[in-house]
Design an enzyme around this catalytic site. Structure first.
Site, mmCIF file in Angstrom:
data_model
loop_
_atom_site.group_PDB
_atom_site.id
_atom_site.type_symbol
_atom_site.label_atom_id
_atom_site.label_comp_id
_atom_site.label_asym_id
_atom_site.label_seq_id
_atom_site.Cartn_x
_atom_site.Cartn_y
_atom_site.Cartn_z
ATOM 1 N N SER A 1 0.830 -1.207 0.000
ATOM 2 C CA SER A 1 0.000 0.000 0.000
ATOM 3 C C SER A 1 0.865 1.259 0.000
ATOM 4 O O SER A 1 0.553 2.251 -0.649
ATOM 5 C CB SER A 1 -0.908 0.012 1.236
ATOM 6 O OG SER A 1 -1.847 -1.046 1.154
ATOM 7 N N GLU B 1 -4.126 -3.527 -6.414
ATOM 8 C CA GLU B 1 -4.455 -2.226 -7.013
ATOM 9 C C GLU B 1 -5.206 -1.333 -6.034
ATOM 10 O O GLU B 1 -6.189 -0.678 -6.381
ATOM 11 C CB GLU B 1 -5.298 -2.422 -8.278
ATOM 12 C CG GLU B 1 -4.706 -3.450 -9.188
ATOM 13 C CD GLU B 1 -4.155 -2.847 -10.448
ATOM 14 O OE1 GLU B 1 -4.362 -1.651 -10.692
ATOM 15 O OE2 GLU B 1 -3.497 -3.590 -11.193
#
Lengths: 250, 391
Positions: B142, B369
């Site tokens: 992240s 993603e």
């Protein structure tokens, strides 16, 4: 070379058939329409013939009320050069009337080859290709499973009961396509984008009066539930008796 | 394979153009005919269906939204519908197309030199060259900006060192878009297969996205020519990779709903045939409640994706719009898959049915993603004006 493909837009083969309140037509309220599956082979064969010749034009024809547009556009997306919807009220039309409109259009043009699917999966009459061939006075080879051209000559193969029939002839001619004649292509994205710009004509036509009329349309009777007569060899005689006397199949 | 008729509760199709419906139908039919019959086998064997790449290329599914270079140049909604249908087949297949188009062709198209575009875009659209995208690292997921991978300017070349992980298509890629830092700024580089010092290792034993190749990329003193820098990424730092992620996330939003549609369809068909207590499961209130929940969320998801797609086409799409659609699609796609697994009872745990595979796949899709939580914070930041990210 001008090549014509005659198509029909028919209810999806997944349709759960319902009869309309008039008792002689299909209730189309929840029916999804699509290109008649056999016509996909006809179109593919036309595209391959044009590609093999390296020149020519493929025109797609259908007779209908105009609601066929989206499916006809898909034929253009697959690679046909142009299309025309011969617009008419087809609700009471018979095969000869449909064929008359197609033959008039084909006869007035320069087409040398006409492809059909072997039958339309709605009426299953398999009559239109023959009517068109007669009207044009061209030979017809029906249910073709393999086809090769050499100049103006062709060799066609048909599957017949227990064998294969090979037929030779010369153009102009009408062919109807059997399943498996080829592997139809999908419309590519580029084809779909290009289809927008291809000509899709709508021409009003007058159909001849129908000479046959559909009186009624009905679903087959629901199959009765099975019955277990018993078990083992002992009941064989009883089964035979029932097949003979009740079911009357032997 | 029986055809898939779609999930359209309130005439969603009427919001599409004829061309969009045609494109969707092409993808739908292709998936039913070509993907559905073989995908379980690939999932079982953990192989990607390579044999489908030329067909996907021929149909125009690779780089479908790229304009020029032989690509179709589709609008946002048409592109989204393709992703929806591909993922109805399998998330791995959609991932392949997303990476090729959204994460590799897109940055080359947007930030590449003319030479780079001419060299890579046509063969990638034709499926003759495969790409991968290296951003995530073993220790930086992240928090991608914390990446360790470095590039040094050595005058006549760049020297790359570092490692990337969880890279779709990594081992099979002819070219990798690798993100690395030069003097603290993130830039994109094209690293070609076979470059000395560049190696890949397949990540095995996954229980998710099994029909997709996932790899580590290892960069050890990799010398790459100066012209392999994506020039447009030189001064935009994280905006480079994030703009690519926006493209791919957009496709994921549609794809995850597509997987949800497959699971709903499976549960509905199963419920019609499966008789318990003398009647079909579909006739029970609890079963119906689950179906009602599923189709409501699918319908909401379709409409959300469509609006984001229309904004994309109008040039008004903000990355936070995509975050909402990606977060929503993955959350509900996974919930629907889990519910469907439950509804199929014991049959739901075998690969005779699609739901278990979709359920496992969507665990990855929800994570990659931008995880669910990361997208939550992006939406939170948009509405409050305050960043909840560390620092």
């Amino acid at each position: 070379m001008q090549i014509t493909v005659c198509v029909a837009v028919t209810p999806s083969t997944e349709t759960k058939v319902k009869v309309a309140p008039d008792g002689k037509s299909l209730d189309v309220a929840e029916v999804k329409f699509e290109l008649n599956p056999y016509d996909e082979f006809a179109l593919e064969e036309a595209l391959r013939l044009r590609e093999a010749r390296g020149e020519g034009q493929v025109e797609v024809l259908t007779v209908g009320d105009g609601s066929q547009k989206e499916e006809i556009r898909k034929c253009l997306a697959r690679g046909a050069d142009s299309a025309a919807i011969l617009k008419a009220d087809t609700s009471a039309a018979d095969s000869a009337a449909i064929a008359g409109a197609l033959a008039a259009r084909i006869g007035a043009g320069a087409s040398q080859v006409v492809f059909f699917g072997k039958q339309a999966v709605d009426g299953d009459n398999s009559q239109v290709p023959a009517h068109v061939a007669v009207a044009l006075d061209w030979p017809l080879v029906g249910k073709v499973s393999k086809l090769a051209f050499d100049g103006d000559s062709f060799t066609a193969q048909r599957e017949i009961e227990g064998g294969v029939e090979i037929i030779e002839g010369r153009l102009p001619a009408v062919f109807s396509a059997e399943k498996g004649l080829n592997e139809p292509r999908y419309p590519s994205l580029k084809g779909i984008m290009a289809a927008k710009k291809k000509p899709l004509e709508e021409v009003e036509v007058q159909l001849e009066a129908a000479r046959v009329t559909c009186l009624s349309l009905g679903l087959p009777p629901a199959r009765p539930e099975g019955r277990i007569v018993g078990e083992g060899a002992a009941v064989a005689a009883e089964v035979v008796r029932l097949l003979k006397e009740e079911a009357k199949v032997i | 394979m029986e055809p898939f008729e779609g999930v359209d509760y309130m005439n969603f199709d009427s919001l599409l153009t004829e061309e969009e419906r045609m494109i969707r139908d092409t993808a739908r039919e292709w998936v039913s005919r070509r993907v559905a019959p073989i995908i379980e086998e690939h999932h079982r064997n953990a192989t990607f269906p390579d044999e489908l790449i030329p067909e996907m290329a021929e149909l125009g599914f690779l780089g479908a939204s790229i304009e020029g270079y032989g690509c179709p140049g589709l609008g946002g909604v048409a592109y989204g519908l393709i992703m929806q249908e591909l993922e109805r087949g399998d998330s791995g297949l959609r991932s392949f197309a997303s990476v090729q188009g959204g994460l590799v062709m897109y940055p080359i198209f947007s930030y590449g030199s003319e030479e780079q575009k001419d060299r890579w875009l046509p063969p990638m659209g034709e499926g003759k060259a495969i790409g991968c995208f290296g951003l995530t690292e073993p220790d930086f997921g992240s928090h991608a900006e914390g990446m360790i991978t470095r590039a040094e300017d050595k005058g006549d070349h760049y020297l790359l060192n570092g490692a990337k992980m969880w890279i779709t298509n990594g081992c099979v890629a002819d070219v990798a878009v690798v993100w690395a830092k030069i003097d603290g700024r993130v830039m994109g580089f094209l690293v070609e297969k076979g470059t000395p010092g560049y190696s890949t290792r397949r990540q095995k034993h996954k229980f998710s996205l099994r029909a997709s190749v996932t790899s580590e990329l290892i960069l050890q003193d990799v010398k790459i020519p100066k012209e392999n820098l994506l020039p447009g990424t030189e001064n935009i730092n994280m905006k480079g990779p994030l703009s690519c992620l926006t493209q791919a996330r957009y496709g994921i939003a549609w794809g995850a709903i597509g997987a949800g549609m497959a699971c709903y369809d499976a549960a509905l068909k199963y419920g019609a045939d499966r008789i318990q207590f003398g009647r079909p499961l579909n006739s029970f209130q609890l079963y119906q409640r689950k179906l009602a929940e599923m189709i409501t969320e699918i319908t909401k998801g379709q409409l959300l994706n469509l609006q984001v797609g229309r904004l994309k086409e109008a040039g008004k799409m903000h990355p936070s719009h995509v975050s909402m659609a990606k977060r929503n699609g993955c959350y509900w796609g996974l919930e629907i898959a889990r519910e469907a697994r439950d509804m199929l009872g014991a049959n739901g745990i075998t690969d005779e049915y699609v739901v278990g595979r979709h359920m496992c796949n969507l665990e990855s899709v929800k994570t990659y993603e931008g995880t669910h939580d990361i997208h939550t914070m992006i939406i939170g930041q948009r509405v409050t004006g305050l960043s909840a990210f560390a620092n």
